[in-house]
Design an enzyme around this catalytic site. Structure first.
Site, PDB file in Angstrom:
ATOM      1  N   ASP A  10       0.663  -1.410   0.046  1.00 26.65           N
ATOM      2  CA  ASP A  10       0.026   0.176   0.255  1.00 26.65           C
ATOM      3  C   ASP A  10       1.075   1.249   0.157  1.00 26.65           C
ATOM      4  OD1 ASP A  10       0.918   0.755   2.787  1.00 26.65           O
ATOM      5  OD2 ASP A  10      -0.596  -0.451   3.682  1.00 26.65           O
TER       6      ASP A  10
ATOM      7  N   GLU B  11       3.370   1.718   2.332  1.00 33.34           N
ATOM      8  CA  GLU B  11       4.142   2.183   3.710  1.00 33.34           C
ATOM      9  C   GLU B  11       5.480   1.739   3.413  1.00 33.34           C
ATOM     10  OE1 GLU B  11       2.019   0.557   7.597  1.00 33.34           O
ATOM     11  OE2 GLU B  11       0.708   1.066   6.814  1.00 33.34           O
TER      12      GLU B  11
ATOM     13  N   HIS C 118      15.651  27.097   2.683  1.00 26.42           N
ATOM     14  CA  HIS C 118      14.951  27.870   2.194  1.00 26.42           C
ATOM     15  C   HIS C 118      14.638  29.975   3.071  1.00 26.42           C
ATOM     16  CE1 HIS C 118      12.514  30.279   0.068  1.00 26.42           C
ATOM     17  NE2 HIS C 118      11.393  30.450   0.173  1.00 26.42           N
TER      18      HIS C 118
ATOM     19  N   LYS D 146      10.278  39.019  -8.088  1.00 25.57           N
ATOM     20  CA  LYS D 146       9.875  38.232  -8.868  1.00 25.57           C
ATOM     21  C   LYS D 146       7.913  38.300  -8.168  1.00 25.57           C
ATOM     22  CE  LYS D 146      10.147  33.718  -7.634  1.00 25.57           C
ATOM     23  NZ  LYS D 146      10.890  32.470  -6.759  1.00 25.57           N
TER      24      LYS D 146
ATOM     25  N   ARG E 166       4.793  35.276  -7.978  1.00 26.69           N
ATOM     26  CA  ARG E 166       4.275  33.734  -8.586  1.00 26.69           C
ATOM     27  C   ARG E 166       3.328  33.702  -8.702  1.00 26.69           C
ATOM     28  NH1 ARG E 166       6.524  29.068  -8.424  1.00 26.69           N
ATOM     29  NH2 ARG E 166       8.639  29.133  -7.480  1.00 26.69           N
TER      30      ARG E 166
ATOM     31  N   THR F  57      11.433  23.792 -10.482  1.00 27.40           N
ATOM     32  CA  THR F  57      10.392  23.710 -11.677  1.00 27.40           C
ATOM     33  C   THR F  57      12.359  23.867 -12.911  1.00 27.40           C
ATOM     34  OG1 THR F  57       9.244  25.563 -11.808  1.00 27.40           O
ATOM     35  CG2 THR F  57       8.391  23.484 -11.247  1.00 27.40           C
TER      36      THR F  57
ATOM     37  N   GLY G 205      11.740  27.859 -12.876  1.00 26.79           N
ATOM     38  CA  GLY G 205      11.130  28.804 -13.452  1.00 26.79           C
ATOM     39  C   GLY G 205      11.119  29.612 -12.817  1.00 26.79           C
ATOM     40  N   THR G 206      11.923  29.748 -11.966  1.00 33.30           N
ATOM     41  CA  THR G 206      12.583  31.172 -10.876  1.00 33.30           C
ATOM     42  C   THR G 206      13.848  31.928 -11.997  1.00 33.30           C
ATOM     43  OG1 THR G 206      11.323  30.730  -8.756  1.00 33.30           O
ATOM     44  CG2 THR G 206      13.148  32.224  -9.226  1.00 33.30           C
TER      45      THR G 206
HETATM   46  C1  R5P Z   1      11.679  30.400  -3.918  1.00 31.28           C
HETATM   47  O1  R5P Z   1      11.053  30.964  -3.114  1.00 31.28           O
HETATM   48  C2  R5P Z   1      13.086  29.723  -4.210  1.00 31.28           C
HETATM   49  O2  R5P Z   1      13.585  30.431  -3.321  1.00 31.28           O
HETATM   50  C3  R5P Z   1      13.417  29.281  -5.199  1.00 31.28           C
HETATM   51  O3  R5P Z   1      13.338  30.206  -5.683  1.00 31.28           O
HETATM   52  C4  R5P Z   1      12.434  28.595  -6.106  1.00 31.28           C
HETATM   53  O4  R5P Z   1      11.466  27.575  -5.061  1.00 31.28           O
HETATM   54  C5  R5P Z   1      12.765  28.137  -7.041  1.00 31.28           C
HETATM   55  O5  R5P Z   1      11.310  27.457  -7.441  1.00 31.28           O
HETATM   56  P1  R5P Z   1      11.452  26.642  -9.707  1.00 31.28           P
HETATM   57  O6  R5P Z   1      12.409  26.791  -9.877  1.00 31.28           O
HETATM   58  O7  R5P Z   1      10.083  26.023  -9.579  1.00 31.28           O
HETATM   59  O8  R5P Z   1      10.789  28.416  -9.531  1.00 31.28           O
END
Ligand code: R5P
Length: 309
Positions: free
Chosen positions: A37, A39, A129, A191, A193, A222, A224-225
């Protein structure tokens, strides 16, 4: 090193082995069963009376790795370990350090408190973070930094006209730490989001026109940032050379997105999750973790290994 045991979870056994090799101790035994399952049931061996360091980053699959970490800590405790330190170089859920809208949970606090509740005496993390993770924890948290390792990897490449770029306001302090080591100025992208997978660069503060830029962040998920920051730099006449992050879980097409940017990408081996794209440069944090563990085992200060102010 007598009395010291490394227990490797399944999240990043290569890193655990490298840490054990640095320390000159055999990598500790642990087995992982998985019930049909889903676990997980880890088993640890030979930790009675030991000063145990459970190496288990909580990168993807985040929930499985987190639960395995909690069970490993509990198993060590029940096996009679003398002291248990959770070594979680990449700490998943750390980004959920505040509620961005009503109805959400404070995931970072829940995750960090669960580690202590499972029986860990202390937690060792690398460039989390948000350093507020420490204040959310019920027990002691040591936060060491990979910035010296990564800055050293960059130093021969960063140009005299180079600029360190934070891809969002949250990374500004981190960019300052790189800048202090590399003797270069800082620029910051503002930035926004728009969703979990989509971000927009609204503004860029600092002098970047005609300069070679290195984007620094705590993690690339991802991509993206990083992509938004690199495109904002190009639009303002900068020459993006490299992106650097402590953690590279690289999910949801991040590798392809980064490859499309045509810049150097440098990360550490903190998560062990992603198959590394060919162009990715990986710096090992095994020596950093081994140095931290040596000091913790000897009840000595972590001094310059820590993130600091
Ligand atoms: C967000 O504040 C973190 O410091 C990173 O910039 C973010 O988590 C990166 O995520 P992604 O690569 O999805 O944009």
């Amino acid at each position: 090193m007598s009395g010291l045991s490394i227990v490797a979870g399944s999240a990043n056994p290569a890193l655990a082995r490298a840490v054990a090799a640095e320390l000159g101790v055999p990598p500790g035994q642990s087995d992982l069963d998985r019930f049909p399952d889903g676990e997980v049931r880890p088993t640890v061996r030979q930790v009675r009376g030991e000063d145990v360091y459970v190496v288990q980053p909580t990168g993807p699959p985040v929930n499985d790795n987190l639960v395995e970490l909690l069970l490993l800590v509990d198993a060590c405790r029940r096996c009679g370990a003398g002291r248990v330190t959770a070594v979680v170089p990449y700490f998943g859920y750390a980004r959920q350090d505040r509620r961005s809208q009503e109805g959400q949970a404070l995931g970072a606090r829940v995750a960090v408190q669960a580690v202590a509740a499972a029986g860990a005496d202390r937690l060792l993390v690398v460039d989390p973070h948000n350093v507020a993770l420490e204040a959310m924890a019920a027990g002691p948290v040591d936060m060491v930094t990979a910035v010296p390792v990564l800055a050293a990897a960059l130093s021969s490449a960063i140009a005299n006209d180079g600029v360190l770029v934070a891809p969002d306001l949250g990374a500004a302090k981190l960019a300052e730490r790189y800048a202090a080591r590399l003797g270069r100025p800082v620029a910051v992208v503002r930035k926004s989001r728009t969703s979990a997978t989509s971000v927009r660069a609204e503004e860029l503060v600092g002098e970047v026109q005609g300069r070679r830029a290195v984007v620094v962040d705590d993690m690339i998920s991802t991509g993206g940032t990083i992509e938004a920051a690199v495109r904002a730099l190009v639009a303002r006449g900068a020459v993006p050379e490299a992106v650097v992050a402590t953690h590279g879980p690289l999910v949801a097409g991040a590798a392809e997105r980064l490859a499309g940017l045509g810049v150097r990408v440098v990360v550490t081996d903190s998560t062990g999750a992603a198959p590394a794209p060919p162009a990715l440069e990986v710096c090992s944090i095994a020596p950093l973790l081994a140095a931290a563990i040596t000091r913790l085992h000897g009840n000595r200060s972590l001094d310059e290994l820590l993130i600091g102010a």
